[in-house]
Enzyme design. Sequence first.
Site, short mmCIF file in Angstrom:
data_model
loop_
_atom_site.label_atom_id
_atom_site.label_comp_id
_atom_site.label_asym_id
_atom_site.label_seq_id
_atom_site.Cartn_x
_atom_site.Cartn_y
_atom_site.Cartn_z
CB THR A 147 -42.75 -8.24 -12.33
OG1 THR A 147 -41.68 -9.34 -12.79
CG2 THR A 147 -41.87 -6.60 -12.35
CG PHE A 173 -38.37 -15.42 -8.70
CD1 PHE A 173 -36.67 -14.36 -8.56
CD2 PHE A 173 -38.76 -15.26 -9.51
CE1 PHE A 173 -36.98 -13.69 -10.24
CE2 PHE A 173 -38.65 -15.17 -10.65
CZ PHE A 173 -38.27 -15.01 -11.18
CE LYS A 174 -40.00 -12.53 -11.85
NZ LYS A 174 -41.07 -11.69 -13.07
CG ASP A 175 -42.93 -11.49 -3.29
OD1 ASP A 175 -43.29 -10.60 -3.95
OD2 ASP A 175 -44.04 -12.46 -2.74
#
Length: 494
Positions: free
Chosen positions: A166, A133-135
């Site tokens: 991250t 989800f960091k993308d």
Amino acid sequence: MRYISTRGHLSGMPTSSGPTFSEILLGGLAPDGGLYLPESYPQVSSSELEQWRQLSYADLAWAVLSRFVDDIPPADLRALVTRTYTAEVYGNGRRKETAGEITPLLWLERPDPARAEGGLAILELSNGPTLAFKDMAMQLLGHLFEYVLARQGAEINILGATSGDTGSSAEYAMRGKQGVRVFMLSPHDRMSAFQRAQMYSLHDANIHNIAVRGTFDDAQDIVKAVSNDHAFKAKYKIGAVNSINWARVAAQVVYYFKGYFAATAAAPRGSNHQVAFAVPSGNFGNICAGHIARMMGLPIGRLVLATNENDVLDEFFRTGVYRPRSTAETCATSSPSMDISKASNFERFVFDLVGRDASVVRKLWAEVDAGRSFDLSGTPFLARLPQFGFISGSSTHADRLATIRQTFAKYGLMIDTHTADGLKVGSELRTPDMPMVVLETALPAKFEQTIVEALGRQPQRPAGLQGIEDLPQRVQVMDVSVDAVKRFIEQHVR
């Protein structure tokens, strides 16, 4: 829009004296060691919510972020988000036909008011380049950094710490970017083999990996120490992409709006229907974005915080005691990206909880920085906690194995270990009056060992990531030392 520090930097000064979005984008921590927040949260009306409901993800990102960014021309900001949020960039996940939605909602159980069932869904956030989800925020940061640096004719050396996701998201977003170097710290031998390979197999000249013999918290403490050395930070132009960077959090606010619209698509218009979000939480950045979305006016009924065995955040929301753990007390778990016992972004929420009184935050974090805890139980501050909608729970290795198995058997869906933590806690705390939307953290391919333990089978991988662990890796291993990291930066910056 001007920004203030949670610890009071610039408090009492004219609003016009506060830094702008572009200034804090490149700066990371405030000079007083605090975290930046907007001087006030922009408000979104019910009519505006309805106008935003049908927007594409890129257009929604522009609508939300333009509330926080007024020092980048609107046309330029729109071009940056349009270039970021495309089906090509976010099409690496499980359902190619929905890639254009960027963050598609997958119903596990649809709402059924007649049966008093609010519904249960997964918000897919992990279809980006690194399957995490960091993308969602980091890809935008890459474009923002390059744009602002080019406009200023400047360079930046990004120093960050990662517990697993991250780092790879930042490196994939920043690789090859003009004017940017990345120095990423990670805990030696405390990430999955896939996570290590994603980072250490990159050989771009502007990417540097450092594995410290300690935990994520040790790595994060080094980043903060370097950032608080103002002379060194200025000389070597140190910036940050960890979730202490406000732009990361602001970009994550967008998918709460998108998830809300998807979860209430069938609700009567104008009903102000509420939604609950269950969020696997380690450093508090992801759920902090949900808190900000809620403060902006998004009808979030509950923010369900889910931890693994490192339950410092769950303990606070249950007891009012914030007790960061030592390195020795921090467990290595099968959801390693949440193996964090000192949650940096928590300071942003506490700032709001104590009525934005920076003097209180300074006092509380003086205790934290000294290795101690603080206790808000019995104070007026804790009495205000219910108005922010938080509720919490935790998950263990046995829990996540069981959740992975049950989800695969019941819904035919394979989930990763962190999403399993969120689904376990979210399922326990769901109510019939609102949908429970679990935020996906990563795809199962990133945690093959535990998936095999749970299901006896390998998760699927995108073709481009087959055999990534066999690629040559480049990483510098060192002891936990601020001075050693500084020397490494000095050696690699002209």
